[in-house]
Structures are given as C-alpha cells and as structure tokens.
Enzyme design. Sequence first.
Site, PDB file in Angstrom:
ATOM      1  N   SER A  27       0.874  -1.173   0.000  1.00  8.01           N
ATOM      2  CA  SER A  27       0.000   0.000   0.000  1.00  8.01           C
ATOM      3  C   SER A  27       0.909   1.219   0.000  1.00  8.01           C
ATOM      4  O   SER A  27       1.890   1.261   0.724  1.00  8.01           O
ATOM      5  CB  SER A  27      -0.874  -0.007   1.259  1.00  8.01           C
ATOM      6  OG  SER A  27      -1.313   1.314   1.547  1.00  8.01           O
ATOM      7  N   HIS A  76      -1.565  -2.472  -4.265  1.00 14.26           N
ATOM      8  CA  HIS A  76      -2.837  -2.223  -3.584  1.00 14.26           C
ATOM      9  C   HIS A  76      -3.015  -0.712  -3.450  1.00 14.26           C
ATOM     10  O   HIS A  76      -2.239  -0.043  -2.761  1.00 14.26           O
ATOM     11  CB  HIS A  76      -2.792  -2.890  -2.201  1.00 14.26           C
ATOM     12  CG  HIS A  76      -3.981  -2.654  -1.337  1.00 14.26           C
ATOM     13  ND1 HIS A  76      -5.147  -3.388  -1.446  1.00 14.26           N
ATOM     14  CD2 HIS A  76      -4.196  -1.770  -0.327  1.00 14.26           C
ATOM     15  CE1 HIS A  76      -6.020  -2.967  -0.536  1.00 14.26           C
ATOM     16  NE2 HIS A  76      -5.472  -1.976   0.148  1.00 14.26           N
ATOM     17  N   ASP A  86      -5.180   2.496  -2.339  1.00 10.27           N
ATOM     18  CA  ASP A  86      -6.207   2.869  -1.357  1.00 10.27           C
ATOM     19  C   ASP A  86      -6.884   4.172  -1.756  1.00 10.27           C
ATOM     20  O   ASP A  86      -6.300   5.250  -1.631  1.00 10.27           O
ATOM     21  CB  ASP A  86      -5.569   3.026   0.023  1.00 10.27           C
ATOM     22  CG  ASP A  86      -5.156   1.695   0.621  1.00 10.27           C
ATOM     23  OD1 ASP A  86      -6.042   0.837   0.792  1.00 10.27           O
ATOM     24  OD2 ASP A  86      -3.958   1.528   0.910  1.00 10.27           O
ATOM     25  N   MET A  91      -9.650   6.964  -1.055  1.00 15.78           N
ATOM     26  CA  MET A  91     -10.527   7.561  -0.030  1.00 15.78           C
ATOM     27  C   MET A  91     -11.067   8.880  -0.575  1.00 15.78           C
ATOM     28  O   MET A  91     -10.317   9.646  -1.194  1.00 15.78           O
ATOM     29  CB  MET A  91      -9.755   7.822   1.263  1.00 15.78           C
ATOM     30  CG  MET A  91      -9.120   6.570   1.849  1.00 15.78           C
ATOM     31  SD  MET A  91      -8.245   6.918   3.380  1.00 15.78           S
ATOM     32  CE  MET A  91      -7.236   5.426   3.516  1.00 15.78           C
ATOM     33  N   HIS A 117      -8.753  -0.456  -3.539  1.00 10.96           N
ATOM     34  CA  HIS A 117      -9.548  -0.632  -2.317  1.00 10.96           C
ATOM     35  C   HIS A 117     -10.359   0.644  -2.148  1.00 10.96           C
ATOM     36  O   HIS A 117      -9.827   1.682  -1.774  1.00 10.96           O
ATOM     37  CB  HIS A 117      -8.571  -0.886  -1.152  1.00 10.96           C
ATOM     38  CG  HIS A 117      -9.193  -0.919   0.202  1.00 10.96           C
ATOM     39  ND1 HIS A 117      -8.439  -0.905   1.362  1.00 10.96           N
ATOM     40  CD2 HIS A 117     -10.489  -0.984   0.610  1.00 10.96           C
ATOM     41  CE1 HIS A 117      -9.255  -0.934   2.402  1.00 10.96           C
ATOM     42  NE2 HIS A 117     -10.490  -0.986   1.985  1.00 10.96           N
ATOM     43  N   MET A 149     -12.574   3.083  -0.499  1.00 12.49           N
ATOM     44  CA  MET A 149     -13.145   3.553   0.772  1.00 12.49           C
ATOM     45  C   MET A 149     -13.894   4.844   0.453  1.00 12.49           C
ATOM     46  O   MET A 149     -13.472   5.954   0.781  1.00 12.49           O
ATOM     47  CB  MET A 149     -12.014   3.766   1.788  1.00 12.49           C
ATOM     48  CG  MET A 149     -11.405   2.439   2.246  1.00 12.49           C
ATOM     49  SD  MET A 149      -9.787   2.602   2.997  1.00 12.49           S
ATOM     50  CE  MET A 149      -8.744   2.541   1.548  1.00 12.49           C
ATOM     51  N   MET A 204     -10.243  -6.314   6.958  1.00  8.79           N
ATOM     52  CA  MET A 204      -9.498  -5.184   7.526  1.00  8.79           C
ATOM     53  C   MET A 204      -9.049  -5.540   8.943  1.00  8.79           C
ATOM     54  O   MET A 204      -9.857  -5.957   9.772  1.00  8.79           O
ATOM     55  CB  MET A 204     -10.358  -3.922   7.570  1.00  8.79           C
ATOM     56  CG  MET A 204     -10.672  -3.295   6.224  1.00  8.79           C
ATOM     57  SD  MET A 204      -9.248  -2.984   5.168  1.00  8.79           S
ATOM     58  CE  MET A 204      -8.320  -1.801   6.152  1.00  8.79           C
ATOM     59  N   GLY A 258      -8.580   4.167   7.071  1.00 14.36           N
ATOM     60  CA  GLY A 258      -8.445   5.617   7.137  1.00 14.36           C
ATOM     61  C   GLY A 258      -7.027   6.115   6.981  1.00 14.36           C
ATOM     62  O   GLY A 258      -6.806   7.174   6.413  1.00 14.36           O
ATOM     63  N   GLY A 315      -2.484   4.788   6.994  1.00 10.44           N
ATOM     64  CA  GLY A 315      -1.436   3.795   7.188  1.00 10.44           C
ATOM     65  C   GLY A 315      -0.831   3.935   8.574  1.00 10.44           C
ATOM     66  O   GLY A 315      -1.060   4.920   9.277  1.00 10.44           O
ATOM     67  N   GLY A 316      -0.054   2.901   8.976  1.00  9.35           N
ATOM     68  CA  GLY A 316       0.729   2.994  10.201  1.00  9.35           C
ATOM     69  C   GLY A 316      -0.035   2.727  11.485  1.00  9.35           C
ATOM     70  O   GLY A 316       0.455   3.025  12.565  1.00  9.35           O
ATOM     71  N   ASP A 353      -5.463  -6.555   5.553  1.00  9.58           N
ATOM     72  CA  ASP A 353      -4.969  -5.187   5.324  1.00  9.58           C
ATOM     73  C   ASP A 353      -4.981  -4.414   6.630  1.00  9.58           C
ATOM     74  O   ASP A 353      -6.040  -4.211   7.223  1.00  9.58           O
ATOM     75  CB  ASP A 353      -5.887  -4.504   4.298  1.00  9.58           C
ATOM     76  CG  ASP A 353      -5.431  -3.110   3.899  1.00  9.58           C
ATOM     77  OD1 ASP A 353      -4.354  -2.678   4.330  1.00  9.58           O
ATOM     78  OD2 ASP A 353      -6.186  -2.463   3.137  1.00  9.58           O
ATOM     79  N   GLY A 354      -3.776  -3.979   7.029  1.00  8.45           N
ATOM     80  CA  GLY A 354      -3.685  -3.089   8.179  1.00  8.45           C
ATOM     81  C   GLY A 354      -2.763  -3.602   9.261  1.00  8.45           C
ATOM     82  O   GLY A 354      -3.031  -4.643   9.872  1.00  8.45           O
ATOM     83  N   GLY A 355      -1.647  -2.925   9.456  1.00  2.54           N
ATOM     84  CA  GLY A 355      -0.750  -3.249  10.566  1.00  2.54           C
ATOM     85  C   GLY A 355       0.101  -4.484  10.367  1.00  2.54           C
ATOM     86  O   GLY A 355       0.651  -5.008  11.346  1.00  2.54           O
ATOM     87  N   GLY A 398       1.805  -1.657   4.127  1.00  2.00           N
ATOM     88  CA  GLY A 398       2.087  -0.262   3.797  1.00  2.00           C
ATOM     89  C   GLY A 398       3.353   0.206   4.496  1.00  2.00           C
ATOM     90  O   GLY A 398       4.453   0.113   3.977  1.00  2.00           O
ATOM     91  N   SER A 399       3.179   0.709   5.757  1.00  2.00           N
ATOM     92  CA  SER A 399       4.315   1.270   6.493  1.00  2.00           C
ATOM     93  C   SER A 399       5.380   0.223   6.810  1.00  2.00           C
ATOM     94  O   SER A 399       6.526   0.581   7.078  1.00  2.00           O
ATOM     95  CB  SER A 399       3.824   1.931   7.782  1.00  2.00           C
ATOM     96  OG  SER A 399       3.044   1.025   8.538  1.00  2.00           O
TER      97      SER A 399
HETATM   98  C1  DX5 Z   1      -5.977   1.630   5.581  1.00  2.00           C
HETATM   99  C2  DX5 Z   1      -5.559   1.130   4.216  1.00  2.00           C
HETATM  100  C3  DX5 Z   1      -4.390   0.225   4.277  1.00  2.00           C
HETATM  101  C4  DX5 Z   1      -3.175   0.842   4.907  1.00  2.00           C
HETATM  102  C5  DX5 Z   1      -2.119  -0.186   5.179  1.00  2.00           C
HETATM  103  O1  DX5 Z   1      -7.138   2.387   5.488  1.00  2.00           O
HETATM  104  O2  DX5 Z   1      -6.609   0.399   3.626  1.00  2.00           O
HETATM  105  O3  DX5 Z   1      -4.111  -0.341   3.015  1.00  2.00           O
HETATM  106  O4  DX5 Z   1      -2.638   1.874   4.164  1.00  2.00           O
HETATM  107  O5  DX5 Z   1      -1.055   0.446   5.797  1.00  2.00           O
HETATM  108  P1  DX5 Z   1      -0.257  -0.209   7.003  1.00  2.00           P
HETATM  109  O6  DX5 Z   1       0.370  -1.493   6.507  1.00  2.00           O
HETATM  110  O7  DX5 Z   1       0.740   0.828   7.351  1.00  2.00           O
HETATM  111  O8  DX5 Z   1      -1.247  -0.465   8.114  1.00  2.00           O
HETATM  112 ZN    ZN Z   2      -6.189  -0.873   1.809  1.00  2.00          ZN
END
Ligand code: DX5
Ligand code: ZN
Length: 226
Positions: A6, A31, A33, A35, A68, A70, A139, A144, A146-147, A181-183, A203-204
């Site tokens: 991401s 991927h 994202d 928004m 993705h 959102m 999720m 919302g 990353g990180g 997805d996430g963390g 992502g991060s």
């Molecule tokens: C959150 C996004 C994710 C996010 C992942 O809303 O859908 O794709 O950027 O980032 P990390 O891996 O840093 O949680």
């Molecule tokens: Zn995502």
Amino acid sequence: MEVAPSILTADFARLGETLEEAVEAGINWMHLDVMDGNWVVNKTITFGPALIRSIRNRLGPDAFIDCHLMITNAEETWSQYVDAGVDLVIAHIEAVDDAAALIANLHAADCQAGLVLNPDTPAEAILPYLPELDLVLVMSVVPGKGGQSFMPEVEDKVRAFRAAIDSQIADGGRPTKLMIDGGIKDHNSAQVADWGIDVAVVGSGLINDRGTIAENLAAINRALAQ
Ligand code: DX5
Ligand code: ZN
C-alpha cells in the site's frame, strides 16, 4: 503468502520511483487505497482514477493492480476504476446497497470483484457472495490511514473465511483469494499466513525510513520462512 504494497506512506512526489523499487524487489501486486474525504472516519482524501491510470501506464500491463475503494459511491463510480486499468475492484460491504449487482457489473466489464469488511463487521455480511467473489479482504485496522496497530481479534473471522473458501474450492467452486490489510509487519506476517491469508497488504512495513522496500520485504520473507 504474497505481499502487496500500500502506497499511503509513500512520498507521492516520488511515487513512480517507489513503485518501480517495489517491482525490482519482486513485487507484482499493487494495492491502491482510494478515499473520498467522506467515507472513512478521519475524512481523508487520497487519490482517484487519474493517478491510478498514471500508475498503470508507468508499470505496464504485467502488474496486478487492485483498488480498495473507501468511498460512499462505489456503485456509481466503479467503472472509472476499471477504465483506469485496475485488475480488481474491492468495495466495502458497509458502503454498498446491492453487492450482487456490483459484482455482476464488474465481471461483465471483465474486471475481478472483491468485497472488504471492517474489523467490527461479521463474516456473515460477505459469506453469501463468496461463490462470485475473486477476493475477500479482511481489515485488521479501522480504514483511514497507514501505520495503525494490527487488531489480532480478527483471527476468528479470517479463519471462518479460510474454511468457507476451502470448502468452496473443494466443491469445484471459485478459488476466491483471502487478503488482510492493516498493521502487517515482519513480526506478525507468519501469524496471518498461519491463519490462511493468501495476500497481505503491507504499507508502512514496506515503505518507511528504516530500510529499502527490498530490505523490508526480505525481513518479511525471512519471518515467513521460519
Ligand atoms: C488503511 C488502508 C491500508 C493501509 C495499510 O485504510 O486500507 O491499506 O494503508 O497500511 P499499514 O500497513 O501501514 O497499516
Ligand atoms: Zn487498503
């Protein structure tokens, strides 16, 4: 388990270089994202179809690109993302009225269809659509930004999808992919692989100041090999 970056923590002014760094590290699934400044709780805007079209042009036809969504109006605007060149559109079940129609529209447009659910949405919201879905995304943070910290409480839901998909495949049905997805970082990648995840969005954990994408991916792959 495959890793899909991401780009939310990337420097958007250097996005082309960052994406090419990912490709050189051996990554083929991107991927993206989207928004809209409205749907996510923190009301953030990321990017839309124009940037996705540029990414497709830069990476060429071989990259696999998902978006993705959102956003509040995926059912009205999905075709903009197909036209921008994505391979797979993933829409939030909490944000669509007629998921079956959206899936059918995407397939008729020759695009793969995915549904995603928030940490507090039960698997039952998506299970009825599983036979038609190319991907289910769980999720493991509130969408919302990353990180954020990984939410291990989604384990039971992931395992429920894994069991349902395995029985669908055993019955000759669609080989729906399971994504999280996430963390996700090197320290929990083996854990989610063990739950049965096919593709982890990172992502991060991949795009940060601590190492190159290749170095960060190697750390994840070392953790997966142990
Ligand atoms: C959150 C996004 C994710 C996010 C992942 O809303 O859908 O794709 O950027 O980032 P990390 O891996 O840093 O949680
Ligand atoms: Zn995502």
